[in-house]
Design a protein around this motif. Structure first.
Motif, PDB file in Angstrom:
ATOM      1  N   MET A 100       3.209  32.038 -14.561  1.00  0.00           N
ATOM      2  CA  MET A 100       3.846  32.981 -15.479  1.00  0.00           C
ATOM      3  C   MET A 100       3.040  34.276 -15.596  1.00  0.00           C
ATOM      4  O   MET A 100       3.601  35.348 -15.822  1.00  0.00           O
ATOM      5  N   GLY A 101       1.728  34.168 -15.446  1.00  0.00           N
ATOM      6  CA  GLY A 101       0.896  35.366 -15.509  1.00  0.00           C
ATOM      7  C   GLY A 101       1.133  36.326 -14.372  1.00  0.00           C
ATOM      8  O   GLY A 101       0.812  37.514 -14.471  1.00  0.00           O
ATOM      9  N   ALA A 102       1.697  35.827 -13.282  1.00  0.00           N
ATOM     10  CA  ALA A 102       1.973  36.674 -12.116  1.00  0.00           C
ATOM     11  C   ALA A 102       3.448  37.052 -12.026  1.00  0.00           C
ATOM     12  O   ALA A 102       3.894  37.536 -10.980  1.00  0.00           O
ATOM     13  N   TYR A 103       4.192  36.841 -13.104  1.00  0.00           N
ATOM     14  CA  TYR A 103       5.645  37.053 -13.046  1.00  0.00           C
ATOM     15  C   TYR A 103       5.997  38.489 -12.661  1.00  0.00           C
ATOM     16  O   TYR A 103       6.922  38.718 -11.877  1.00  0.00           O
ATOM     17  N   ARG A 104       5.241  39.457 -13.198  1.00  0.00           N
ATOM     18  CA  ARG A 104       5.558  40.853 -12.915  1.00  0.00           C
ATOM     19  C   ARG A 104       5.431  41.169 -11.425  1.00  0.00           C
ATOM     20  O   ARG A 104       6.150  42.019 -10.902  1.00  0.00           O
ATOM     21  N   CYS A 105       4.516  40.487 -10.748  1.00  0.00           N
ATOM     22  CA  CYS A 105       4.320  40.731  -9.311  1.00  0.00           C
ATOM     23  C   CYS A 105       4.657  39.467  -8.514  1.00  0.00           C
ATOM     24  O   CYS A 105       3.979  39.131  -7.542  1.00  0.00           O
ATOM     25  N   ARG A 106       5.707  38.777  -8.929  1.00  0.00           N
ATOM     26  CA  ARG A 106       6.023  37.451  -8.378  1.00  0.00           C
ATOM     27  C   ARG A 106       6.407  37.479  -6.905  1.00  0.00           C
ATOM     28  O   ARG A 106       6.335  36.456  -6.222  1.00  0.00           O
ATOM     29  N   ARG A 107       6.821  38.626  -6.402  1.00  0.00           N
ATOM     30  CA  ARG A 107       7.208  38.694  -4.987  1.00  0.00           C
ATOM     31  C   ARG A 107       5.999  38.854  -4.060  1.00  0.00           C
ATOM     32  O   ARG A 107       6.142  38.747  -2.850  1.00  0.00           O
ATOM     33  N   GLU A 108       4.840  39.115  -4.632  1.00  0.00           N
ATOM     34  CA  GLU A 108       3.632  39.279  -3.825  1.00  0.00           C
ATOM     35  C   GLU A 108       2.985  37.914  -3.608  1.00  0.00           C
ATOM     36  O   GLU A 108       1.879  37.634  -4.073  1.00  0.00           O
ATOM     37  N   THR A 109       3.683  37.069  -2.868  1.00  0.00           N
ATOM     38  CA  THR A 109       3.310  35.663  -2.751  1.00  0.00           C
ATOM     39  C   THR A 109       1.899  35.457  -2.225  1.00  0.00           C
ATOM     40  O   THR A 109       1.127  34.650  -2.769  1.00  0.00           O
ATOM     41  N   GLU A 110       1.544  36.166  -1.190  1.00  0.00           N
ATOM     42  CA  GLU A 110       0.234  35.960  -0.574  1.00  0.00           C
ATOM     43  C   GLU A 110      -0.893  36.361  -1.520  1.00  0.00           C
ATOM     44  O   GLU A 110      -1.878  35.630  -1.696  1.00  0.00           O
ATOM     45  N   ARG A 111      -0.749  37.523  -2.184  1.00  0.00           N
ATOM     46  CA  ARG A 111      -1.785  37.969  -3.115  1.00  0.00           C
ATOM     47  C   ARG A 111      -1.861  37.041  -4.328  1.00  0.00           C
ATOM     48  O   ARG A 111      -2.954  36.772  -4.841  1.00  0.00           O
ATOM     49  N   ASN A 112      -0.727  36.556  -4.779  1.00  0.00           N
ATOM     50  CA  ASN A 112      -0.716  35.657  -5.931  1.00  0.00           C
ATOM     51  C   ASN A 112      -1.398  34.329  -5.601  1.00  0.00           C
ATOM     52  O   ASN A 112      -2.114  33.769  -6.429  1.00  0.00           O
ATOM     53  N   SER A 113      -1.160  33.831  -4.396  1.00  0.00           N
ATOM     54  CA  SER A 113      -1.809  32.589  -3.984  1.00  0.00           C
ATOM     55  C   SER A 113      -3.321  32.766  -3.916  1.00  0.00           C
ATOM     56  O   SER A 113      -4.088  31.880  -4.318  1.00  0.00           O
ATOM     57  N   ALA A 114      -3.758  33.924  -3.419  1.00  0.00           N
ATOM     58  CA  ALA A 114      -5.190  34.206  -3.361  1.00  0.00           C
ATOM     59  C   ALA A 114      -5.774  34.312  -4.763  1.00  0.00           C
ATOM     60  O   ALA A 114      -6.894  33.833  -5.029  1.00  0.00           O
ATOM     61  N   GLN A 115      -5.017  34.901  -5.677  1.00  0.00           N
ATOM     62  CA  GLN A 115      -5.503  35.025  -7.048  1.00  0.00           C
ATOM     63  C   GLN A 115      -5.564  33.668  -7.738  1.00  0.00           C
ATOM     64  O   GLN A 115      -6.479  33.406  -8.526  1.00  0.00           O
TER      65      GLN A 115
END
Length: 259
Positions: A100-115
């Motif tokens: 939920m914390g990454a909802y605003r940038c939810r399409r940035e899958t690779e960066r979100n997984s790294a985060q």
């Protein structure tokens, strides 16, 4: 500067909660806010986050005047507030809360997984509980989720309101270690804490608020070792046989400190 505050005034009706507050926080710096009950620490965080509008003064985040910006605009600017009480989605799993914390940038899958991996590096225990409902965790684990959720948004400025409140000492130590190390990620942190000693030991600089005004400011170590701050905010009295810098400072009086 990541955060600049000049002559800030906040009112609740006729009551001035903050007055003439001025401070600056550099990129990657950790600033501790300490003070007695009703000093204005949480109000200052809410004003910076766009939750409580100021009556007067200027707030600049990452060089932009954000004095009249609302909370969702501040989130887009790269600022995250972790409020007192954590406010998790208890029925959702740990993983769902974090995402939920990454909802605003939810399409940035690779960066979100790294985060997400970065969050697990900071709080390894969360990896074990990804499928567990957040409401089933201990208070310390829930606080880790709350901070992790904020970090999933890749903030440049992170505001923490009483992250150690009600937690066992071992969780306080873990969380403060993480807070002190966030500079490695280039994150600016402002932490309001009732555990004044722990906050100052994790910070680069500190500010003491009293009745909505700044009464002391300077390097965190200097505040820890200063007699006046030690006596009033760390529970060390001049007549108890201790001196600034001695271990006894850790036995401060919690009932003198608040949000």
């Amino acid at each position: 500067m990541s955060l600049e505050i000049e002559n800030l005034e906040v009112r609740y009706g006729a009551t001035r909660a903050l007055r003439d507050v001025t401070c600056r926080v550099a990129e990657g710096e950790v600033l501790a806010l300490i003070g007695a009950n009703g000093a204005g620490k949480s109000t200052l965080l809410r004003a910076v986050a766009g939750v409580t509008p100021p009556r007067a003064g200027t707030i600049r985040v990452l060089g932009e005047d954000t004095s009249r910006r609302c909370a969702h605009e501040m989130a887009r600017r790269g600022l995250r507030l972790v409020p007192e009480g954590r406010h998790l989605f208890d029925e959702l799993t740990v993983a769902e809360n974090l995402w939920m914390g990454a909802y605003r940038c939810r399409r940035e899958t690779e960066r979100n997984s790294a985060q997400l991996e970065r969050v697990f590096e900071l709080f390894p225990v969360l990896r074990e509980f990804t499928g567990r409902r957040a409401g089933m965790l201990s208070g310390g684990q829930q606080q880790m989720v709350a901070i992790g959720r904020a970090l999933m948004g890749r903030p440049r400025v992170l505001l923490l309101d009483e992250p150690s409140l009600g937690l066992a000492p071992r969780y306080v130590a873990q969380i403060m270690d993480v807070v002190g190390g966030l500079a490695a990620d280039g994150i600016t942190v402002v932490i309001a804490e009732q555990n004044a000693s722990a906050a100052l030991r994790s910070a680069d600089r500190g500010i003491v608020l009293s009745n909505g005004r700044i009464t002391h400011s300077g390097p965190a170590r200097a505040l820890l070792e200063g007699e006046d701050v030690s006596r009033h905010y760390l529970g060390v009295g001049a007549d108890d046989g201790t001196r600034a810098g001695e271990p006894r400072r850790l036995t401060f009086a919690l009932d003198r400190l608040d949000v």
